[in-house]
Motif scaffolding. Structure first.
Motif, PDB file in Angstrom:
ATOM      1  N   PHE A  10      49.200  91.528  50.812  1.00 35.08           N
ATOM      2  CA  PHE A  10      49.825  90.455  52.064  1.00 35.08           C
ATOM      3  C   PHE A  10      50.933  91.054  52.551  1.00 35.08           C
ATOM      4  O   PHE A  10      51.409  90.672  53.498  1.00 35.08           O
ATOM      5  N   ASP A  11      52.053  91.442  51.620  1.00 34.50           N
ATOM      6  CA  ASP A  11      53.343  91.633  51.810  1.00 34.50           C
ATOM      7  C   ASP A  11      54.011  92.799  52.011  1.00 34.50           C
ATOM      8  O   ASP A  11      53.752  93.749  50.950  1.00 34.50           O
TER       9      ASP A  11
ATOM     10  N   VAL B  92      57.847  82.236  46.353  1.00 32.26           N
ATOM     11  CA  VAL B  92      57.643  83.661  45.934  1.00 32.26           C
ATOM     12  C   VAL B  92      57.012  84.681  46.715  1.00 32.26           C
ATOM     13  O   VAL B  92      57.435  85.690  47.190  1.00 32.26           O
ATOM     14  N   ASP B  93      55.996  84.165  47.194  1.00 29.46           N
ATOM     15  CA  ASP B  93      54.845  85.119  47.852  1.00 29.46           C
ATOM     16  C   ASP B  93      55.347  85.323  49.286  1.00 29.46           C
ATOM     17  O   ASP B  93      56.248  84.492  49.945  1.00 29.46           O
ATOM     18  N   GLY B  94      55.032  86.228  49.830  1.00 27.23           N
ATOM     19  CA  GLY B  94      55.212  86.769  51.334  1.00 27.23           C
ATOM     20  C   GLY B  94      54.024  87.342  51.997  1.00 27.23           C
ATOM     21  O   GLY B  94      53.152  87.934  51.096  1.00 27.23           O
ATOM     22  N   VAL B  95      53.772  86.995  53.216  1.00 29.11           N
ATOM     23  CA  VAL B  95      52.725  87.375  54.029  1.00 29.11           C
ATOM     24  C   VAL B  95      53.240  87.910  55.194  1.00 29.11           C
ATOM     25  O   VAL B  95      53.821  87.224  56.089  1.00 29.11           O
ATOM     26  N   THR B  96      52.798  89.185  55.530  1.00 27.96           N
ATOM     27  CA  THR B  96      53.184  89.908  56.768  1.00 27.96           C
ATOM     28  C   THR B  96      52.031  89.442  57.852  1.00 27.96           C
ATOM     29  O   THR B  96      51.129  89.634  57.551  1.00 27.96           O
TER      30      THR B  96
ATOM     31  N   ARG C  49      50.080  98.042  52.809  1.00 27.58           N
ATOM     32  CA  ARG C  49      49.548  96.920  52.112  1.00 27.58           C
ATOM     33  C   ARG C  49      48.160  97.395  50.932  1.00 27.58           C
ATOM     34  O   ARG C  49      47.387  97.874  52.055  1.00 27.58           O
TER      35      ARG C  49
ATOM     36  N   ARG D   7      58.212  83.910  54.035  1.00 31.02           N
ATOM     37  CA  ARG D   7      58.069  83.550  53.005  1.00 31.02           C
ATOM     38  C   ARG D   7      58.471  81.969  53.155  1.00 31.02           C
ATOM     39  O   ARG D   7      58.916  81.431  54.051  1.00 31.02           O
TER      40      ARG D   7
ATOM     41  N   THR E  41      57.349  89.211  57.974  1.00 32.44           N
ATOM     42  CA  THR E  41      56.937  88.619  56.543  1.00 32.44           C
ATOM     43  C   THR E  41      57.758  87.156  56.385  1.00 32.44           C
ATOM     44  O   THR E  41      58.642  87.122  56.042  1.00 32.44           O
TER      45      THR E  41
ATOM     46  N   GLU F  71      50.166  89.506  61.460  1.00 36.64           N
ATOM     47  CA  GLU F  71      49.436  90.491  62.372  1.00 36.64           C
ATOM     48  C   GLU F  71      49.037  89.603  63.682  1.00 36.64           C
ATOM     49  O   GLU F  71      48.819  88.577  63.788  1.00 36.64           O
TER      50      GLU F  71
END
Lengths: 341, 341, 341
Positions: free
Chosen positions: C231-232, B206-210, C241, B285, B283, B212
């Motif tokens: 985060f996304d 489900v979650d996503g992280v972009t 964000r 997932r 991002t 850096e």
């Protein structure tokens, strides 16, 4: 509005003044982990308790520059909040190793003042000492800065301290118990010992690191350095945040592992210049020059004096035809490190 | 200029060679805190001494992937500095838990070489072992990489190691003392136990992280991984920094908490492919597929074999019509984790 | 697809429910180091074991807001995953100091519900308590959030808890053993004691910090806060964000050192509003207003009640002519801190 610290100006310094800096700081394994995330630091003595114990120390001390940054950071609110320029360092000596759990305090003595001819600023020299919770001094160094003088009071008597051009090899302090008699060069990462380096030898450390805003701010805050130019993008007309010179020092020193893996502990800072400002997006590279080689009384422990130059481009000439630092040069540092003979 | 490490090339590896990697590393709570800041890691066993003690361990160990990254990082200067590609992993087993205060070293044995038909590169297989300060092995895995061959010497005899397609359930090592007999699923975060998962079940996390730049560089340095492609924006013509594949592994594993909170400890790495490069701005997932389920001799402790896929877009097919990884797939990892039955 | 946590919706809360939050967390010096890298935190009591011991504590506790964020982070998956807005705080009290090595758990009791007239959402009040591994409560506070109601079930009976407008000075808990009788204001950083502050006095904390994406994500993950908006970058149409409100709280509190260096320990949170969203690139500044002053029974320890306002511009009026928060106001926080008399 009057409760905040506006910092000291040139007229607030008198030779002989002693300033006790605020906020003592306990260092833990957390600060070391953060340091190792911020810089490609790989010195075995600063990475491994087991390696340090084989070298006669009780445990792995924190990186020598952690001690420097912690002490330096404490001085900022009292010494360089209104500094126009950080002009130089001299007579820096690491006096005792710092271990996780130690608490550091710092104080500075004003040892010189010289008003500039424009009457608007002056140079202040301070000798700063860091001390641990046992009352043992761990670091001492001289720094001089140019500070603004907003008032129009009379100029103080000029006092310019006599400073050694370099710490004499005989004045270097080797940490208690340190021995390189049973040194494991394989675990340290390179075979080169003191005898393998020649005076004048230049080592290009090859690697480059591109700098990000988040990283230099994390680093600078970690040392409780409060100078606003590092943090506030609205402070300069161009919206740039000036990177703390110590961030460049640590980055260059860490890059120098590649070719100087056995230059284990910094024990003296002979001098240093932040030749040009560094900004996010710059790619830092480094090269070193061997300036001197010496013995110490400790078993198997020699000392190497190095010039460490950080640039934001390829390896270039240090100075241009006028004798000025080339525009790509960020740092010109002169230090002693301990190395197995 | 010859003092820096240029890394090994294909001709520098011979089957049977054992390489002792440099820079032993002591892990503290600092590295764990940094890890928990870099990834949304929430495994209760790796977050809480009290929870770990209720599971029979003396304290909370450091996250299993901290052990992996620390050992992997040590191998980079010797194994992958000139690698063209990181081709695969096999037979990875976590052999003992690592606790704050432990010091890890690593060594690798060359177990296979195969020159490519173009004569310009070859594949090298190494079996790497991480060991703690007590001489106990904590991790072992096989990795193979494609390495450049700048010279024109003769090709070595081809040796391709036989590698298990997956670690057999009976070969999994359960950490000493581990018991899930008194497991607190509420504190762990989810009610699903081993019996609640079905072979072939797919879980979208489900979650996503972009991502850096600053974060992946902090992570990669933390493991003393020196590969310059991760740090130097001038290294590639497009100015991009390639993200360390292990950063994607840790991010995906941490994201998989949501749906696999009870897959507590990774104990085996059966295989893995970094399917496409990852760059800042992507991002990430993740989704998982249940590949197998097994028992272990420890009280209440079962094992689940999972495929963990990281993508830089929405949940997609793993492969396109040609059998190649779809362009959005970053990682395809196959591992065993311990889970309460 | 059903194994992941979708979070609770309005109909999932009933007054009297007690929720035990997942993932107990052991805090070490690592989390403190990370906190000090993320914020310009300089409180001497939270920086130095020696200073804390002189104030009667066994060692330097972790920053009061570390306790808050750790407990708050645990509540997110159960309380605010589907929150439309974080509406307020009340009756927050720090009940015992937290030291490195302590393990925190959290639970929340639902103390109020009120369906909105649109039937699509409602307000939920919870009282959250953090507890250490000895079973001692370390923090308690009330928070209320607006949560979506996707279903069309009947509205629950409205229960609105009676909440104190501020914690009474007589209800403040001073940590065991704390004494400011031998307080060293020089080491603390400023001379101003409780008697030097006047009701209504406003302090502009002068400094500003420009926020980066990497930093707020590191901070938010450090507290195991899983809210995806932080985060996304694909979550919002504008690709921004949203920064965790607690990041702004900690940044503002740390900036307030300059003028409030002796406001050592936060002991109560009377209220707070996240007035406007904060995004990367914003430059955070802060000002404080003295709301109240009180005594405590501990030697030399007084209490100061402060309004702490964070803005993303210069010092401005808190509210516009309509009584709404001015667009540059990010945070309006009301808290009690302990200060030497």
């Amino acid at each position: 509005m009057t409760k905040t610290n506006a910092g000291r100006f040139f007229e607030d310094y008198s030779v002989g003044d002693v300033i006790t800096h605020a906020v003592p700081r306990t260092i833990s394994g957390g600060e070391r982990a953060m340091y190792h995330a911020l810089y490609p630091a790989r010195g075995a003595l600063y990475s491994s308790d087991a390696f340090a114990q084989r070298c006669g120390l009780p445990a792995s001390p924190v990186d020598d520059l952690i001690t420097f940054h912690t002490v330096f950071g404490k001085t900022v609110p009292d010494v360089s909040l209104n500094a126009v320029a950080n002009l130089g360092y001299a007579e820096g000596r690491w006096l005792a190793a710092v271990y996780p759990g130690d608490t550091l305090t710092a104080r500075s003595e004003v040892i010189g003042v010289k008003q500039n001819s424009n009457g608007k600023s002056g140079v202040v020299w301070v000798r700063t000492t860091g001390r641990n919770q046992h009352g043992v001094d761990v670091l001492s160094y001289v720094r001089w800065v140019m500070v603004r003088k907003p008032g129009d009071g009379p100029a103080p008597e000029t006092v310019i301290p006599e400073l050694a051009r370099a710490v004499a090899a005989s004045d270097l302090i080797v940490p208690d118990g340190l021995s390189f008699a049973d040194y494991d060069a394989t675990l340290a990462g390179e075979p080169h010992r003191l005898g393998d380096y020649k005076l004048g030898e230049v080592i290009d450390h090859v690697d480059g690191v591109t700098i990000e805003e988040a990283e230099h701010m994390l680093a600078t805050r970690l040392w409780q350095n409060t100078a606003k130019v590092h943090f506030d993008a609205t402070h300069r007309p161009d919206g740039k945040r000036l990177i703390y010179g110590g961030h460049v020092i640590s980055m260059a020193r860490a890059l120098s592992f590649n070719g100087l893996a056995n230059a284990q502990m910094i024990v003296a800072l002979n001098g240093g210049a932040h030749a040009n400002p560094c900004f996010a997006g710059d790619t830092i590279r480094a090269w070193s020059e061997v300036l001197d080689i010496a013995e110490t009384p400790a078993p198997g422990v020699g000392a190497i004096r190095l010039r460490l130059v950080a640039t934001k481009g390829a390896l270039t000439a240090l100075r241009d035809d006028d004798g000025k630092y080339a525009p790509d040069v960020l740092l010109d540092l002169d230090y002693w490190a301990l190395m197995p003979v």
